[in-house]
Design a protein around this motif. Structure first.
Motif, short mmCIF file in Angstrom:
data_model
loop_
_atom_site.label_atom_id
_atom_site.label_comp_id
_atom_site.label_asym_id
_atom_site.label_seq_id
_atom_site.Cartn_x
_atom_site.Cartn_y
_atom_site.Cartn_z
N PRO A 74 4.66 -2.73 -8.25
CA PRO A 74 3.09 -2.74 -7.61
C PRO A 74 3.15 -3.25 -6.12
CG PRO A 74 3.21 -3.84 -9.79
CD PRO A 74 4.68 -3.46 -9.72
N PHE A 75 4.05 -4.09 -5.64
CA PHE A 75 4.19 -4.63 -4.26
C PHE A 75 4.55 -3.29 -3.17
CE2 PHE A 75 8.61 -5.33 -5.56
CZ PHE A 75 9.40 -4.69 -4.35
N GLU A 76 5.34 -2.60 -3.90
CA GLU A 76 5.94 -1.50 -3.07
C GLU A 76 4.51 -0.34 -2.98
OE1 GLU A 76 10.55 -0.32 -4.03
OE2 GLU A 76 9.07 -0.20 -5.80
N ILE A 77 3.85 -0.28 -3.92
CA ILE A 77 2.77 0.55 -3.71
C ILE A 77 1.72 0.08 -2.88
CG2 ILE A 77 0.83 1.23 -5.23
CD1 ILE A 77 2.65 1.66 -7.51
N ALA A 78 1.49 -1.16 -3.01
CA ALA A 78 0.39 -2.03 -2.02
C ALA A 78 0.89 -1.79 -0.61
CB ALA A 78 0.42 -3.37 -2.44
N ARG A 79 2.27 -1.83 -0.58
CA ARG A 79 2.88 -1.86 0.91
C ARG A 79 2.39 -0.43 1.72
NH1 ARG A 79 8.78 -5.03 0.48
NH2 ARG A 79 7.82 -7.06 0.54
N ARG A 80 2.31 0.51 0.86
CA ARG A 80 2.31 1.88 1.27
C ARG A 80 0.59 2.22 1.78
NH1 ARG A 80 5.89 6.20 -0.56
NH2 ARG A 80 7.74 5.18 -1.20
N GLY A 81 -0.12 1.05 1.22
CA GLY A 81 -1.83 1.02 1.89
C GLY A 81 -2.68 1.24 0.62
N LEU A 82 -2.37 0.97 -0.77
CA LEU A 82 -3.14 1.10 -1.75
C LEU A 82 -3.47 -0.28 -2.32
CD1 LEU A 82 -4.27 2.95 -3.63
CD2 LEU A 82 -2.49 3.01 -5.09
N GLY A 83 -4.87 -0.70 -1.98
CA GLY A 83 -5.57 -1.92 -2.50
C GLY A 83 -6.07 -1.97 -3.83
#
Length: 237
Positions: A74-83
């Motif tokens: 999840p933290f990797e996905i969030a870092r890509r710009g998905l909130g």
């Protein structure tokens, strides 16, 4: 759809032995606001959690901004710009509004709107009047606004909102709708999981109707609102 921002293809996911998502497929264009609607237990929240990596992908593909994200943390996905704004809100009750916002702050992205606390206080005036108030002393509607604002401090390109109108007073729902429409004018893409069709109609131009882990309808919101047979078949209680 050419160059979608989010692409979900034949997505399957389980809770234990329960096969919740059974081949979910849809795509979102940049700047689009889409409502994911359906009865309780249809798989709406699970779809969002699977996209965010909170529920494992059994099979299928998820791509965000042209890059595969299925199977990532999840933290990797969030870092890509998905909130992601969960239904449970999960604010820090002991921290003030400003401190909650500071927790969510991330560096600006060149291809996404940039948010500051002052900009968010324009978007959510209620928060601007209680900057030093602890989150635990706020109403449910105010906490929901704070959760969304904290997510925006990460400067996402796309935000997943899980049941944002759940349990809110009608006047707060109207304020929330205005805020989401403002986000759209700023270029932010939003996927909303909702049961409140009135709220969904206020903010979304397109609807995805889910039943038993499958997307049964993908089309204009107005088509859904004028087609009684679709609503009766997939949304009536």
């Amino acid at each position: 759809m050419t160059n979608p921002l989010l692409s979900v293809r034949d997505l399957h996911a389980y809770y234990g032995r329960a096969h919740i998502l059974q081949g979910v497929s849809f795509a979102m264009a940049p700047g689009e606001v889409v409502a994911l609607v359906g009865r309780n237990g249809a798989g709406k929240s699970t779809t969002m959690k699977t996209i965010m990596g909170l529920v494992p992908v059994s099979s299928g593909d998820v791509a965000f901004n042209g890059q595969p994200i299925a199977g990532r943390e999840p933290f990797e996905i969030a870092r890509r710009g998905l909130g992601y704004v969960p239904e449970e809100r999960r604010i820090f009750s002991e921290l003030t509004v400003l401190e909650n916002l500071a927790v969510g702050e991330r560096p600006p992205r060149p291809d996404a709107p940039r948010w500051t606390p002052e900009q968010l206080f324009v978007l959510f005036p209620n928060l601007g009047r209680m900057r030093e108030r602890p989150g635990g002393q706020m109403s449910g509607g105010e906490q929901q606004m704070l959760t969304i604002a904290r997510t925006l401090m990460g400067n996402p390109k796309l935000v997943l909102l899980d049941e944002p109108s759940e349990g809110l007073a009608p006047v707060i729902i109207e304020e929330m709708a205005k805020a989401i429409l403002k986000l759209k004018t700023e270029g932010l893409s939003v996927l909303i999981c909702e049961q409140n069709l009135h709220f969904a109609r206020l903010v979304a131009s397109r609807a995805l109707v889910m039943e038993k882990g499958v997307i049964r309808f993908d089309g204009a919101m107005e088509t859904l609102m004028t087609d009684h047979s679709i609503r009766e078949r997939y949304l009536a209680v």
